[in-house]
Design a protein around this motif. Structure first.
Motif, short mmCIF file in Angstrom:
data_model
loop_
_atom_site.label_atom_id
_atom_site.label_comp_id
_atom_site.label_asym_id
_atom_site.label_seq_id
_atom_site.Cartn_x
_atom_site.Cartn_y
_atom_site.Cartn_z
N GLY A 194 0.82 -1.20 0.00
CA GLY A 194 0.00 0.00 0.00
C GLY A 194 0.85 1.25 0.00
O GLY A 194 0.54 2.23 -0.69
N LEU A 195 1.93 1.22 0.78
CA LEU A 195 2.86 2.35 0.79
C LEU A 195 3.50 2.52 -0.58
O LEU A 195 3.62 3.64 -1.10
CB LEU A 195 3.93 2.14 1.85
N GLY A 196 3.89 1.40 -1.18
CA GLY A 196 4.48 1.46 -2.52
C GLY A 196 3.50 2.01 -3.54
O GLY A 196 3.89 2.80 -4.42
N ALA A 197 2.23 1.61 -3.42
CA ALA A 197 1.22 2.12 -4.34
C ALA A 197 1.01 3.62 -4.15
O ALA A 197 0.83 4.36 -5.13
CB ALA A 197 -0.10 1.37 -4.12
N LEU A 198 1.06 4.07 -2.91
CA LEU A 198 0.92 5.51 -2.64
C LEU A 198 2.06 6.30 -3.27
O LEU A 198 1.85 7.33 -3.91
CB LEU A 198 0.91 5.76 -1.13
N VAL A 199 3.28 5.81 -3.08
CA VAL A 199 4.45 6.51 -3.62
C VAL A 199 4.44 6.50 -5.14
O VAL A 199 4.58 7.55 -5.80
CB VAL A 199 5.75 5.88 -3.08
N ALA A 200 4.26 5.30 -5.73
CA ALA A 200 4.27 5.20 -7.18
C ALA A 200 3.10 5.97 -7.80
O ALA A 200 3.28 6.70 -8.78
CB ALA A 200 4.20 3.73 -7.59
N GLY A 201 1.92 5.81 -7.20
CA GLY A 201 0.76 6.53 -7.72
C GLY A 201 0.92 8.03 -7.61
O GLY A 201 0.54 8.78 -8.51
N GLY A 202 1.50 8.49 -6.48
CA GLY A 202 1.73 9.91 -6.31
C GLY A 202 2.69 10.47 -7.33
O GLY A 202 2.48 11.56 -7.88
N LEU A 203 3.77 9.74 -7.60
CA LEU A 203 4.75 10.20 -8.59
C LEU A 203 4.14 10.26 -9.99
O LEU A 203 4.38 11.21 -10.74
CB LEU A 203 5.97 9.27 -8.58
N VAL A 204 3.38 9.23 -10.33
CA VAL A 204 2.73 9.22 -11.64
C VAL A 204 1.73 10.36 -11.74
O VAL A 204 1.64 11.04 -12.77
CB VAL A 204 2.03 7.86 -11.87
N LEU A 205 1.00 10.62 -10.68
CA LEU A 205 0.02 11.70 -10.68
C LEU A 205 0.72 13.06 -10.85
O LEU A 205 0.23 13.93 -11.59
CB LEU A 205 -0.77 11.69 -9.38
N LEU A 206 1.85 13.23 -10.19
CA LEU A 206 2.61 14.46 -10.36
C LEU A 206 3.08 14.63 -11.80
O LEU A 206 3.04 15.73 -12.36
CB LEU A 206 3.81 14.48 -9.41
N GLY A 207 3.52 13.51 -12.40
CA GLY A 207 3.95 13.57 -13.79
C GLY A 207 2.81 13.91 -14.73
O GLY A 207 2.97 14.74 -15.65
N LEU A 208 1.65 13.31 -14.51
CA LEU A 208 0.49 13.61 -15.34
C LEU A 208 0.05 15.06 -15.16
O LEU A 208 -0.32 15.74 -16.14
CB LEU A 208 -0.66 12.67 -14.99
N ARG A 209 0.08 15.54 -13.92
CA ARG A 209 -0.30 16.93 -13.67
C ARG A 209 0.65 17.88 -14.41
O ARG A 209 0.22 18.88 -14.99
CB ARG A 209 -0.27 17.23 -12.16
N TRP A 210 1.94 17.57 -14.37
CA TRP A 210 2.93 18.41 -15.06
C TRP A 210 2.62 18.45 -16.56
O TRP A 210 2.66 19.52 -17.18
CB TRP A 210 4.32 17.85 -14.82
N LEU A 211 2.28 17.30 -17.15
CA LEU A 211 1.95 17.26 -18.57
C LEU A 211 0.71 18.08 -18.88
O LEU A 211 0.66 18.82 -19.87
CB LEU A 211 1.72 15.81 -19.01
N MET A 212 -0.31 17.97 -18.01
CA MET A 212 -1.55 18.70 -18.24
C MET A 212 -1.34 20.21 -18.15
O MET A 212 -1.82 20.98 -19.00
CB MET A 212 -2.61 18.27 -17.23
N VAL A 213 -0.66 20.63 -17.11
CA VAL A 213 -0.43 22.07 -16.91
C VAL A 213 0.45 22.63 -18.03
O VAL A 213 0.20 23.72 -18.55
CB VAL A 213 0.20 22.33 -15.53
N ARG A 214 1.45 21.87 -18.40
CA ARG A 214 2.39 22.33 -19.43
C ARG A 214 1.70 22.47 -20.79
O ARG A 214 1.98 23.40 -21.54
CB ARG A 214 3.56 21.36 -19.53
N ARG A 215 0.79 21.55 -21.09
CA ARG A 215 0.17 21.57 -22.41
C ARG A 215 -1.08 22.44 -22.47
O ARG A 215 -1.23 23.25 -23.39
CB ARG A 215 -0.19 20.14 -22.83
N ILE A 216 -2.02 22.27 -21.52
CA ILE A 216 -3.31 22.97 -21.63
C ILE A 216 -3.60 23.89 -20.45
O ILE A 216 -4.65 24.51 -20.38
CB ILE A 216 -4.47 21.97 -21.79
#
Length: 244
Positions: free
Chosen positions: A195-217
């Motif tokens: 669960g901790l691993g899922a939180l960390v990995a999911g959080g990092l992926v979410l940050l990456g997706l947010r960066w892509l969204m903000v950067r593009r649109i």
């Protein structure tokens, strides 16, 4: 409980008879219930998975992913397809990307993205079905929808008009933040190290997706939030699969 019913209506295909023209305040409050809807979906999947897990693992995983997608009305997969097409076809331009996001046509990038995410989900679920991966089935929908609430908390909603903008503008931020925090606590209590691993990995992926969204649109739309849900669910399942 109109806000809860709205959250269920937005994130699943369970008909609850919500008002045709809901108030902006109710739309905002519905965001606080996103993690709860994810938890409810996860519990249903866990029960079905426990029953289906008695059969062949790969077949059980494929059937469960099919039920999973159908329960959400394929809405999030549609958002994933639209987002993939928009990012490829937008060629770095925000207006072009937003225009493609509104287009109902699914191009090759969208179809490929959907197929790949579904393949990852089935492949990750297959060993979990054999090992009795109840925690993964509960936490994947929960954390994905908590992640959606977190994105709405931290990122502008860029599509003017409609229910999504009203929800983002009127959500009770302390209540939404509490829901996100409780989701993380549930992940630790139910999933332990995985669960901790899922939180960390999911959080990092979410940050990456947010960066892509903000950067593009410049922020998020309903389609990009749907894409984030699908990707986040796949990431959680992968983390648990590697932990089996």
């Amino acid at each position: 409980m109109i806000p809860l019913r709205l959250a269920v209506q937005f994130l699943t295909r369970v008909p609850l008879g919500v008002p045709a023209a809901p108030r902006a305040a109710d739309l905002g409050r519905s965001v606080a219930f996103y993690p709860l809807v994810g938890l409810g979906l996860g519990l249903v999947l866990a029960v079905v998975g426990a029953l289906a897990g008695q059969g062949p693992g790969l077949l059980a995983a494929a059937l469960l992913v099919t039920l999973w997608a159908a329960a959400t009305g394929f809405l999030h997969l549609d958002g994933l397809a639209d987002s993939a097409d928009a990012w490829l076809g937008g060629q770095g331009d925000a207006e072009r990307t937003l225009a493609i996001l509104k287009d109902a046509y699914a191009g090759p990038a969208g179809v490929t993205a959907v197929v790949l995410v579904l393949l990852v989900k089935v492949a990750a679920l297959a060993p979990l079905m054999v090992a009795g991966g109840v925690a993964a089935l509960v936490l994947a929908p929960l954390l994905a929808r908590a992640g959606t609430a977190a994105l709405l908390l931290t990122t502008p909603y860029v599509r003017a008009g409609g229910l999504g903008e009203a929800a983002a503008a009127n959500m009770p931020r302390p209540a939404v933040l509490l829901g996100v925090a409780l989701s993380g606590l549930v992940a630790l209590l139910v999933g332990g190290v995985a669960g901790l691993g899922a939180l960390v990995a999911g959080g990092l992926v979410l940050l990456g997706l947010r960066w892509l969204m903000v950067r593009r649109i410049g922020g998020v739309t309903g389609d990009t939030l749907g894409a984030a849900i699908e990707v986040s669910e796949a990431v959680v399942l992968v983390v648990f699969a590697f932990g089996t």
